[in-house]
Design a protein around this motif. Structure first.
Motif, PDB file in Angstrom:
ATOM      1  N   ARG A 161     -34.904  -7.565  13.613  1.00  0.00           N
ATOM      2  CA  ARG A 161     -33.617  -7.706  14.305  1.00  0.00           C
ATOM      3  C   ARG A 161     -32.899  -6.352  14.361  1.00  0.00           C
ATOM      4  N   ALA A 162     -32.876  -5.646  13.229  1.00  0.00           N
ATOM      5  CA  ALA A 162     -32.234  -4.329  13.183  1.00  0.00           C
ATOM      6  C   ALA A 162     -32.958  -3.335  14.084  1.00  0.00           C
ATOM      7  N   GLY A 163     -34.276  -3.418  14.121  1.00  0.00           N
ATOM      8  CA  GLY A 163     -35.061  -2.538  14.993  1.00  0.00           C
ATOM      9  C   GLY A 163     -34.787  -2.788  16.462  1.00  0.00           C
ATOM     10  N   VAL A 164     -34.693  -4.058  16.842  1.00  0.00           N
ATOM     11  CA  VAL A 164     -34.384  -4.411  18.236  1.00  0.00           C
ATOM     12  C   VAL A 164     -33.022  -3.840  18.612  1.00  0.00           C
ATOM     13  N   ARG A 165     -32.065  -4.005  17.738  1.00  0.00           N
ATOM     14  CA  ARG A 165     -30.723  -3.475  18.018  1.00  0.00           C
ATOM     15  C   ARG A 165     -30.739  -1.951  18.114  1.00  0.00           C
ATOM     16  N   ALA A 166     -31.526  -1.292  17.263  1.00  0.00           N
ATOM     17  CA  ALA A 166     -31.622   0.172  17.316  1.00  0.00           C
ATOM     18  C   ALA A 166     -32.204   0.626  18.653  1.00  0.00           C
ATOM     19  N   VAL A 167     -33.248  -0.060  19.116  1.00  0.00           N
ATOM     20  CA  VAL A 167     -33.865   0.291  20.405  1.00  0.00           C
ATOM     21  C   VAL A 167     -32.859   0.102  21.534  1.00  0.00           C
ATOM     22  N   LEU A 168     -32.173  -1.023  21.542  1.00  0.00           N
ATOM     23  CA  LEU A 168     -31.222  -1.298  22.618  1.00  0.00           C
ATOM     24  C   LEU A 168     -30.012  -0.359  22.576  1.00  0.00           C
ATOM     25  N   GLU A 169     -29.548  -0.016  21.384  1.00  0.00           N
ATOM     26  CA  GLU A 169     -28.415   0.910  21.272  1.00  0.00           C
ATOM     27  C   GLU A 169     -28.791   2.325  21.697  1.00  0.00           C
ATOM     28  N   ALA A 170     -30.074   2.654  21.612  1.00  0.00           N
ATOM     29  CA  ALA A 170     -30.536   3.985  22.010  1.00  0.00           C
ATOM     30  C   ALA A 170     -30.941   4.034  23.483  1.00  0.00           C
ATOM     31  N   TRP A 171     -30.870   2.924  24.183  1.00  0.00           N
ATOM     32  CA  TRP A 171     -31.303   2.847  25.589  1.00  0.00           C
ATOM     33  C   TRP A 171     -30.169   3.329  26.485  1.00  0.00           C
ATOM     34  N   PRO A 172     -30.338   4.490  27.139  1.00  0.00           N
ATOM     35  CA  PRO A 172     -29.265   5.051  27.976  1.00  0.00           C
ATOM     36  C   PRO A 172     -28.774   4.123  29.078  1.00  0.00           C
ATOM     37  N   ALA A 173     -29.665   3.387  29.724  1.00  0.00           N
ATOM     38  CA  ALA A 173     -29.245   2.500  30.815  1.00  0.00           C
ATOM     39  C   ALA A 173     -28.277   1.432  30.312  1.00  0.00           C
TER      40      ALA A 173
ATOM     41  N   SER B 201     -37.043   4.018  32.234  1.00  0.00           N
ATOM     42  CA  SER B 201     -36.932   3.750  30.799  1.00  0.00           C
ATOM     43  C   SER B 201     -37.432   2.364  30.397  1.00  0.00           C
ATOM     44  N   LEU B 202     -37.561   1.456  31.343  1.00  0.00           N
ATOM     45  CA  LEU B 202     -38.010   0.102  31.002  1.00  0.00           C
ATOM     46  C   LEU B 202     -39.365   0.072  30.292  1.00  0.00           C
ATOM     47  N   PRO B 203     -40.379   0.801  30.782  1.00  0.00           N
ATOM     48  CA  PRO B 203     -41.666   0.778  30.065  1.00  0.00           C
ATOM     49  C   PRO B 203     -41.567   1.328  28.644  1.00  0.00           C
ATOM     50  N   GLN B 204     -40.785   2.382  28.450  1.00  0.00           N
ATOM     51  CA  GLN B 204     -40.640   2.986  27.134  1.00  0.00           C
ATOM     52  C   GLN B 204     -39.941   2.028  26.169  1.00  0.00           C
ATOM     53  N   VAL B 205     -38.843   1.432  26.600  1.00  0.00           N
ATOM     54  CA  VAL B 205     -38.099   0.494  25.757  1.00  0.00           C
ATOM     55  C   VAL B 205     -38.964  -0.725  25.452  1.00  0.00           C
ATOM     56  N   SER B 206     -39.675  -1.213  26.458  1.00  0.00           N
ATOM     57  CA  SER B 206     -40.547  -2.373  26.270  1.00  0.00           C
ATOM     58  C   SER B 206     -41.650  -2.072  25.269  1.00  0.00           C
ATOM     59  N   GLN B 207     -42.228  -0.878  25.357  1.00  0.00           N
ATOM     60  CA  GLN B 207     -43.285  -0.489  24.425  1.00  0.00           C
ATOM     61  C   GLN B 207     -42.758  -0.400  23.001  1.00  0.00           C
ATOM     62  N   GLN B 208     -41.576   0.171  22.828  1.00  0.00           N
ATOM     63  CA  GLN B 208     -40.988   0.263  21.494  1.00  0.00           C
ATOM     64  C   GLN B 208     -40.753  -1.126  20.906  1.00  0.00           C
ATOM     65  N   LEU B 209     -40.226  -2.028  21.721  1.00  0.00           N
ATOM     66  CA  LEU B 209     -39.969  -3.384  21.245  1.00  0.00           C
ATOM     67  C   LEU B 209     -41.266  -4.106  20.907  1.00  0.00           C
ATOM     68  N   GLN B 210     -42.272  -3.923  21.742  1.00  0.00           N
ATOM     69  CA  GLN B 210     -43.554  -4.577  21.504  1.00  0.00           C
ATOM     70  C   GLN B 210     -44.213  -4.041  20.224  1.00  0.00           C
ATOM     71  N   THR B 211     -44.124  -2.745  20.005  1.00  0.00           N
ATOM     72  CA  THR B 211     -44.677  -2.156  18.782  1.00  0.00           C
ATOM     73  C   THR B 211     -43.957  -2.713  17.557  1.00  0.00           C
ATOM     74  N   MET B 212     -42.643  -2.818  17.630  1.00  0.00           N
ATOM     75  CA  MET B 212     -41.882  -3.394  16.517  1.00  0.00           C
ATOM     76  C   MET B 212     -42.291  -4.836  16.266  1.00  0.00           C
ATOM     77  N   PHE B 213     -42.525  -5.584  17.330  1.00  0.00           N
ATOM     78  CA  PHE B 213     -42.909  -6.980  17.153  1.00  0.00           C
ATOM     79  C   PHE B 213     -44.277  -7.092  16.477  1.00  0.00           C
ATOM     80  N   HIS B 214     -45.185  -6.200  16.813  1.00  0.00           N
ATOM     81  CA  HIS B 214     -46.505  -6.214  16.167  1.00  0.00           C
ATOM     82  C   HIS B 214     -46.365  -5.928  14.672  1.00  0.00           C
ATOM     83  N   HIS B 215     -45.489  -4.999  14.312  1.00  0.00           N
ATOM     84  CA  HIS B 215     -45.217  -4.734  12.894  1.00  0.00           C
ATOM     85  C   HIS B 215     -44.619  -5.982  12.231  1.00  0.00           C
TER      86      HIS B 215
END
Length: 191
Positions: A13-25, A85-99
């Motif tokens: 949950r914290a990781g998802v929020r970190a990714v979204l807070e760092a997303w410029p769009a 930025s969508l592919p980059q953000v999506s990849q970060q979220l997907q990697t976090m989910f795998h972890h």
């Protein structure tokens, strides 16, 4: 075992929020109220919605995550994300989910920390025209152009958030002779 799973879920949950807070769009959409008066609440809700989307849907493909995020941005913030930025953000979220699925809390913590350190602060400023505008003009008919610049809030950048280069003031203004009667702007090639 359930306690450890909950701890990993909290890290996800914290990781998802970190990714979204760092997303410029998303930052620009929230700061400029593209989601209305409740833009900040929508951004917070978005974190929970993304987390639930991953938990409820196993084996998501990258394009499915991109589509989901894109739809949320359009529906909630009236924003079409075209900055790549969508592919980059999506990849970060997907990697976090795998972890998260593997129960790898250390990797989640490290990834969230890394994203937070590299987070950019993005601002959007309106471009000014050389022609003075009357304050009596109807603002509903006007369209504002925006310039986006990124600055880094974190210590370690590694060139992730390039500082905006100083530009010629003439390149940021639209000359009066370039605006024709109908409000259209003539675009000229750079020399």
């Amino acid at each position: 075992m359930a306690g450890a799973r909950e701890d990993v879920r909290a890290l996800f949950r914290a990781g998802v929020r970190a990714v979204l807070e760092a997303w410029p769009a998303l930052q620009i959409a929230v700061e400029n109220g593209f989601g209305g008066v409740h833009s900040l609440e929508k951004a917070e809700w978005l974190g929970g919605a993304v987390e639930d989307y991953f938990v409820r849907n196993a084996d998501l493909e990258l394009d499915e995550v991109e589509d989901f995020l894109g739809e949320l941005m359009i529906n909630e913030f009236d924003t079409v994300v075209e900055d790549g930025s969508l592919p980059q953000v999506s990849q970060q979220l997907q990697t976090m989910f795998h972890h998260f699925e593997r129960g790898d809390g250390a990797s989640l913590r490290e990834m969230a920390s890394h994203i937070t350190q590299r987070k950019c602060r993005v601002t959007a400023t309106a471009l000014r025209t050389a022609r003075e505008t009357d304050e009596d003009e109807d603002d509903a008919d006007s369209v504002e152009e925006m310039e986006v610049s990124a600055t880094n809030d974190g210590a370690a950048t590694d060139g992730v958030c390039p500082q905006p280069e100083p530009s010629d003031p003439d390149s940021q203004t639209i000359k009066e002779e370039d605006i024709v009667e109908d409000g259209w702007t003539i675009v000229r090639r750079k020399k």
